[in-house]
Design an enzyme around this catalytic site. Sequence first.
Site, PDB file in Angstrom:
ATOM      1  N   SER A  97      19.286  49.027  27.264  1.00 51.91           N
ATOM      2  CA  SER A  97      19.905  49.835  28.646  1.00 51.91           C
ATOM      3  C   SER A  97      18.884  49.451  29.645  1.00 51.91           C
ATOM      4  O   SER A  97      18.987  47.985  30.254  1.00 51.91           O
ATOM      5  CB  SER A  97      20.438  51.082  28.138  1.00 51.91           C
ATOM      6  OG  SER A  97      21.308  50.644  29.451  1.00 51.91           O
ATOM      7  N   ASP A 221      30.503  49.403  23.426  1.00 49.86           N
ATOM      8  CA  ASP A 221      29.688  49.645  24.424  1.00 49.86           C
ATOM      9  C   ASP A 221      30.528  50.156  25.406  1.00 49.86           C
ATOM     10  O   ASP A 221      31.043  48.950  25.624  1.00 49.86           O
ATOM     11  CB  ASP A 221      28.253  49.211  24.098  1.00 49.86           C
ATOM     12  CG  ASP A 221      27.169  49.433  25.824  1.00 49.86           C
ATOM     13  OD1 ASP A 221      27.800  50.732  26.515  1.00 49.86           O
ATOM     14  OD2 ASP A 221      26.470  49.233  25.375  1.00 49.86           O
ATOM     15  N   HIS A 249      26.765  52.432  22.522  1.00 51.95           N
ATOM     16  CA  HIS A 249      25.871  52.228  23.728  1.00 51.95           C
ATOM     17  C   HIS A 249      24.379  53.082  23.037  1.00 51.95           C
ATOM     18  O   HIS A 249      23.724  52.623  23.001  1.00 51.95           O
ATOM     19  CB  HIS A 249      25.764  52.744  24.624  1.00 51.95           C
ATOM     20  CG  HIS A 249      24.481  52.158  25.276  1.00 51.95           C
ATOM     21  ND1 HIS A 249      24.737  50.970  26.257  1.00 51.95           N
ATOM     22  CD2 HIS A 249      24.133  53.199  26.439  1.00 51.95           C
ATOM     23  CE1 HIS A 249      23.916  50.676  27.173  1.00 51.95           C
ATOM     24  NE2 HIS A 249      23.305  52.027  27.053  1.00 51.95           N
TER      25      HIS A 249
END
Length: 268
Positions: A97, A221, A249
Site C-alpha cells: 500500500s 481490493d 487489500h
Amino acid sequence: MQPSQAAGLQSLFSHTDTDVSTTSNTQPLVLLHGWGMQSDIWQTLIPELQQHYQITVIDLPGLGRSAECLPQDYDLEAVVAAIADAAPASAIWLGWSLGGIIALAFSRRYPDRVSRLITLGSSPCFVARDDWSFGMDETTYAQFEADLQANPTKTLQRFNRLQVHGSATARTDLKILKQIVADVQPSDRGLIASLALLRQDYRELYRAIDIPSLHLLCELDTLAPAAMADALSQLQPDAHITVLAEQSHVGFLAAPQCLADRIRQFCP
C-alpha cells in the site's frame, strides 16, 4: 521484536531477524507496511520467508513504534531520508500500500541499494484524477481527511473495514488489524501527516524506476483496484504485474503462503 535505532534517528523502529539460521545465499529483504499500520502486519508472512531471506521490518515515521519520529516537513523525501540509515546496504524491497510508494521512492533515491522491488496493493494514485479513474473519488477522500482530524480512532476503524472488504476471511482479518492497532496505539499526528502522502500523484515515480519490479494487485481490493493493471503496465512496461485472485487489500494475512510464493518466484 526488539528495536534497533538508526544513527541520529533514535525513535525510528527497525528490526532485522537474526534468530533463524541463514546461509550464504540468504538475501536481505525489507518489508514496509502501509498507512495506519505498523510492522506487526507481517506476522503471518514472516514465518513463510524466514528460511529464505534475512528480513528487516521498519515502522514508518510517525506510525507504530516510530510514532515519535515525525519529520517536521512530512513528505516522501523526508520519509526516505528517515529510513535510509535503518535499511540494509542492499536488499530486496517489498512495500504494501503506502509502503509500496515509499519503496519506489527509496529505489529512485538509492537505486544501488535495491536489488529488486515488489509492491503489493499500491497505486500511482490512491485518489482519482480526471485521467485516472482507479482511485477514491476526491469528495470521499476529503471527507475521510476531515473525519480523521475529528476522530482518528473511529476513522482508522472505518479504514480497516475498507481493507478487508469483500474477503471471505474478512472477520478474521479485521480481528488481526484491530489487535495490531491495540498493541501499538498510533499517533494522531502521525496518522494525519502520513495520510497526506496518499493524495499525491505518483505516476512519474513509477515511470522513473529502472529496477526489476513486480507489482502485485489484489482482485477484491477497493483501495488499489486490480482494474488498473493495464494502466500500470503502460507506466512501467518492463515490470511484472500479477493479480492475486480472491484477495482483498490485506489478503496476505490469511494467505501468507500465496504472497511468499510470489516473492520466492521473483527473487529466487
